[in-house]
Structure formats: C-alpha cells, structure tokens
Motif scaffolding. Structure first.
Motif, PDB file in Angstrom:
ATOM      1  N   LEU A 183     126.531  12.709  36.786  1.00  0.00           N
ATOM      2  CA  LEU A 183     125.378  13.581  36.561  1.00  0.00           C
ATOM      3  C   LEU A 183     125.793  14.912  35.942  1.00  0.00           C
ATOM      4  O   LEU A 183     125.258  15.333  34.918  1.00  0.00           O
ATOM      5  N   VAL A 184     126.758  15.589  36.577  1.00  0.00           N
ATOM      6  CA  VAL A 184     127.122  16.922  36.085  1.00  0.00           C
ATOM      7  C   VAL A 184     127.907  16.844  34.779  1.00  0.00           C
ATOM      8  O   VAL A 184     127.829  17.744  33.946  1.00  0.00           O
ATOM      9  N   GLY A 185     128.660  15.754  34.591  1.00  0.00           N
ATOM     10  CA  GLY A 185     129.387  15.597  33.342  1.00  0.00           C
ATOM     11  C   GLY A 185     128.466  15.450  32.156  1.00  0.00           C
ATOM     12  O   GLY A 185     128.832  15.781  31.027  1.00  0.00           O
ATOM     13  N   ASN A 186     127.256  14.951  32.402  1.00  0.00           N
ATOM     14  CA  ASN A 186     126.268  14.794  31.334  1.00  0.00           C
ATOM     15  C   ASN A 186     125.283  15.947  31.268  1.00  0.00           C
ATOM     16  O   ASN A 186     124.427  15.978  30.380  1.00  0.00           O
ATOM     17  N   ALA A 187     125.369  16.882  32.227  1.00  0.00           N
ATOM     18  CA  ALA A 187     124.479  18.047  32.196  1.00  0.00           C
ATOM     19  C   ALA A 187     124.897  18.980  31.062  1.00  0.00           C
ATOM     20  O   ALA A 187     126.005  18.897  30.526  1.00  0.00           O
ATOM     21  N   ALA A 210     132.972   6.564  35.608  1.00  0.00           N
ATOM     22  CA  ALA A 210     132.705   7.998  35.479  1.00  0.00           C
ATOM     23  C   ALA A 210     133.900   8.812  35.019  1.00  0.00           C
ATOM     24  O   ALA A 210     133.856  10.034  35.020  1.00  0.00           O
ATOM     25  N   ALA A 211     134.988   8.130  34.600  1.00  0.00           N
ATOM     26  CA  ALA A 211     136.073   8.866  33.945  1.00  0.00           C
ATOM     27  C   ALA A 211     135.557   9.470  32.644  1.00  0.00           C
ATOM     28  O   ALA A 211     135.999  10.545  32.234  1.00  0.00           O
ATOM     29  N   ARG A 220     134.806  15.141  30.447  1.00  0.00           N
ATOM     30  CA  ARG A 220     134.025  16.228  29.857  1.00  0.00           C
ATOM     31  C   ARG A 220     134.184  17.530  30.647  1.00  0.00           C
ATOM     32  O   ARG A 220     133.711  18.586  30.204  1.00  0.00           O
ATOM     33  N   LEU A 221     134.825  17.435  31.814  1.00  0.00           N
ATOM     34  CA  LEU A 221     134.970  18.596  32.689  1.00  0.00           C
ATOM     35  C   LEU A 221     136.385  19.173  32.698  1.00  0.00           C
ATOM     36  O   LEU A 221     136.565  20.374  32.916  1.00  0.00           O
ATOM     37  N   VAL A 222     137.391  18.307  32.503  1.00  0.00           N
ATOM     38  CA  VAL A 222     138.784  18.757  32.557  1.00  0.00           C
ATOM     39  C   VAL A 222     139.566  18.103  31.417  1.00  0.00           C
ATOM     40  O   VAL A 222     139.135  17.089  30.862  1.00  0.00           O
ATOM     41  N   PRO A 223     140.737  18.659  31.073  1.00  0.00           N
ATOM     42  CA  PRO A 223     141.569  18.049  30.034  1.00  0.00           C
ATOM     43  C   PRO A 223     142.013  16.632  30.399  1.00  0.00           C
ATOM     44  O   PRO A 223     142.031  16.257  31.582  1.00  0.00           O
ATOM     45  N   GLN A 224     142.410  15.865  29.401  1.00  0.00           N
ATOM     46  CA  GLN A 224     142.719  14.447  29.572  1.00  0.00           C
ATOM     47  C   GLN A 224     143.763  14.166  30.645  1.00  0.00           C
ATOM     48  O   GLN A 224     143.566  13.298  31.498  1.00  0.00           O
ATOM     49  N   HIS A 225     144.886  14.877  30.625  1.00  0.00           N
ATOM     50  CA  HIS A 225     145.942  14.549  31.578  1.00  0.00           C
ATOM     51  C   HIS A 225     145.557  14.939  33.003  1.00  0.00           C
ATOM     52  O   HIS A 225     145.926  14.248  33.961  1.00  0.00           O
ATOM     53  N   VAL A 236     132.211  11.701  21.669  1.00  0.00           N
ATOM     54  CA  VAL A 236     132.243  10.452  22.436  1.00  0.00           C
ATOM     55  C   VAL A 236     130.821  10.010  22.751  1.00  0.00           C
ATOM     56  O   VAL A 236     129.990  10.825  23.164  1.00  0.00           O
ATOM     57  N   ASP A 237     130.538   8.738  22.544  1.00  0.00           N
ATOM     58  CA  ASP A 237     129.253   8.170  22.941  1.00  0.00           C
ATOM     59  C   ASP A 237     129.330   7.901  24.443  1.00  0.00           C
ATOM     60  O   ASP A 237     129.916   6.901  24.873  1.00  0.00           O
ATOM     61  N   VAL A 238     128.780   8.794  25.242  1.00  0.00           N
ATOM     62  CA  VAL A 238     128.953   8.703  26.691  1.00  0.00           C
ATOM     63  C   VAL A 238     128.299   7.458  27.280  1.00  0.00           C
ATOM     64  O   VAL A 238     128.773   6.921  28.289  1.00  0.00           O
ATOM     65  N   ARG A 239     127.230   6.982  26.672  1.00  0.00           N
ATOM     66  CA  ARG A 239     126.575   5.789  27.210  1.00  0.00           C
ATOM     67  C   ARG A 239     127.437   4.546  26.995  1.00  0.00           C
ATOM     68  O   ARG A 239     127.665   3.770  27.922  1.00  0.00           O
ATOM     69  N   ARG A 240     127.920   4.370  25.768  1.00  0.00           N
ATOM     70  CA  ARG A 240     128.761   3.210  25.483  1.00  0.00           C
ATOM     71  C   ARG A 240     130.057   3.276  26.279  1.00  0.00           C
ATOM     72  O   ARG A 240     130.508   2.277  26.854  1.00  0.00           O
ATOM     73  N   SER A 241     130.670   4.454  26.345  1.00  0.00           N
ATOM     74  CA  SER A 241     131.939   4.627  27.049  1.00  0.00           C
ATOM     75  C   SER A 241     131.798   4.299  28.535  1.00  0.00           C
ATOM     76  O   SER A 241     132.644   3.607  29.122  1.00  0.00           O
ATOM     77  N   TYR A 242     130.709   4.773  29.153  1.00  0.00           N
ATOM     78  CA  TYR A 242     130.519   4.516  30.575  1.00  0.00           C
ATOM     79  C   TYR A 242     130.241   3.041  30.839  1.00  0.00           C
ATOM     80  O   TYR A 242     130.762   2.461  31.812  1.00  0.00           O
ATOM     81  N   ARG A 243     129.456   2.409  30.000  1.00  0.00           N
ATOM     82  CA  ARG A 243     129.178   0.983  30.191  1.00  0.00           C
ATOM     83  C   ARG A 243     130.457   0.154  30.043  1.00  0.00           C
ATOM     84  O   ARG A 243     130.640  -0.859  30.727  1.00  0.00           O
TER      85      ARG A 243
END
Length: 247
Positions: free
Chosen positions: A111-115, A138-139, A144-149, A213-220
């Motif tokens: 939720l918050v990552g997409n806000a 939800a990775a 979207r909140l923190v750097p990759q590593h 990043v397409d968040v919908r495709r990535s999450y699915r």
C-alpha cells in the motif's frame, strides 16, 4: 471494524482501515479497501486521499489464519485482493498520502509503496516478514522505499526499517510524534488539495506514466512464486510455526 471513508475538509477524503487486533486484512477487507480508494478517487470533489488505519499499527499484511483455514482458495483470493488494493492506490486518480503508525508489514508495504507520499509517526516500522510467513511478494513496493541492496537485505532477513531510516532515504516525507500524525497528513493533503483538481489528475497520470517499473506486472510476477511455494508445500511447512513460541 472494516473500511470507512470520511470527508474531514474540502477536497480531502480519508480512507481508514480497522481490522482488530492488528489490521491483518482478510480477502474481503483488501477488496473493500480497494473499492474505497477507487471510489474516493472517482469523486470529482476529491483532490487528495489520505490512507490511514485504526489500532496498534497501520497494516500487518494478509490474514494468515484465513489462509491456514481455507488453503489455496484463500491464497488465490489474497493474491487477487492484494493486487487490487495495491493497484487502487497506485491508479487512484488523485494523489494518495499514506499516514503510517506502528507496524507496516507485508501487504502494508504494498500500500505505502504505491502511495504518492508517506507521512509516518516516530514509532513506525516497515518490513516484509514474508519468508517467516511462508509467502513471497511486495519486494516490488519495498524497492520503491529503499535502495536495491538494502531491499534485498531486509527481504532475506525479515528485518524492519524505521520511519527515520526511510526518511533518510527520501521515501518518507515527514516523521512526527504519534499524536501529530493525523494532523501532519491532513496538512500535506490540504496543501495538495489546494491545487486545481483537473491538473492534479493529469499530474498523477503523467507521473505514473514515467515510472521506470510497471508495478502491477512486477507484483503479479512475484505472486506466481507465492503460489508455487503454496503448491510445493513449503509455505504450509513455514506457516505451521506461525504464531508459536520461538517461531
């Protein structure tokens, strides 16, 4: 208990989730949250949505007990319902401000990552305990909140990051005392809602359109591995220890 929408001032809708004791949402709750956010965004009088929660924490993810009880049907339902709720926040026609207190875990990160903006209380913590719950997912949103590593380290260890740490990374707008959270979120929402409503909707669509990043495709894509874990039996094995002492 459930999802409610209120209009506290001109141009601002507040969508509140309340599922005691810890805001672990059942399948129906995720769908209800999705519809409430979409409905608020469709209202031509609304220019900003504040997403908040009642109780001990913002969100504890899915209702694991529901999945333990109903098996794959509940897992499929949770997959679809979470995808709908996360997409509703992302696709909301107007900006969404997440007001986060206490724990924000699992689906809460979606939720918050997409806000559009996050305001958090000083006691807020963010994380994905999925590997401890026999799930994945939800990775996409944690990234979207923190750097990759850091995202990978948090994901693999099931550790959490504090609101202050996310503020340092630039993903949390403001960190305030718990008692000032609602006021801080509404102050920001009021500033956003002061803009032209039509232009705000165009701005939201434009910003979504340039996301890398397409968040919908990535999450699915992630959810496919969640279901694979369920079919293989590893999810049940891990969940069997959920809630038990030492687990």
């Amino acid at each position: 208990m459930g999802v409610s929408t209120s209009r506290v001032e001109k141009g601002v809708a507040v969508v509140t989730a309340g599922f005691p004791p810890v805001n672990a949402l059942p399948v129906a709750g995720w769908f209800a949250l999705a519809e409430a956010v979409r409905a608020a965004g469709r209202d031509p009088e609304v220019r900003c949505v504040v997403l908040t929660a009642e109780g001990r924490g913002f969100n504890a993810g899915v209702d694991i007990k529901e999945i333990q009880k109903d098996g794959n049907s509940a897992l499929i339902g949770a997959n679809h319902a979470c995808a709908e709720a996360f997409a509703a926040v992302y696709d909301c026609a107007v900006p969404v401000v997440a007001a986060v207190h206490g724990f924000c875990l699992g689906g809460g990160i979606g939720l918050v990552g997409n806000a559009d903006v996050i305001v958090a209380s000083e006691d807020a913590v963010f994380g994905l305990p999925e590997l401890d719950r026999g799930a994945l997912g939800a990775a996409t949103h944690l990234a979207r909140l923190v750097p990759q590593h850091l995202m990978r380290a948090l994901y693999y260890t099931s550790r959490t990051a504090t609101a202050a740490e996310l503020h340092a990374h630039g993903s949390v707008w403001r960190v305030v005392p718990r008692g000032e959270l609602r006021a801080a979120a509404l102050t920001l929402a009021r500033e956003i809602a002061a803009k032209d409503g039509q232009l705000l909707r165009l701005a939201k669509a434009a910003l979504n359109g340039i996301d890398p990043v397409d968040v919908r495709r990535s999450y699915r894509f992630e959810q496919g591995f969640t279901f694979e874990a369920g079919l293989s039996g590893v999810a049940d094995r891990v969940r069997a220890g959920f809630g038990k002492e030492g687990a």
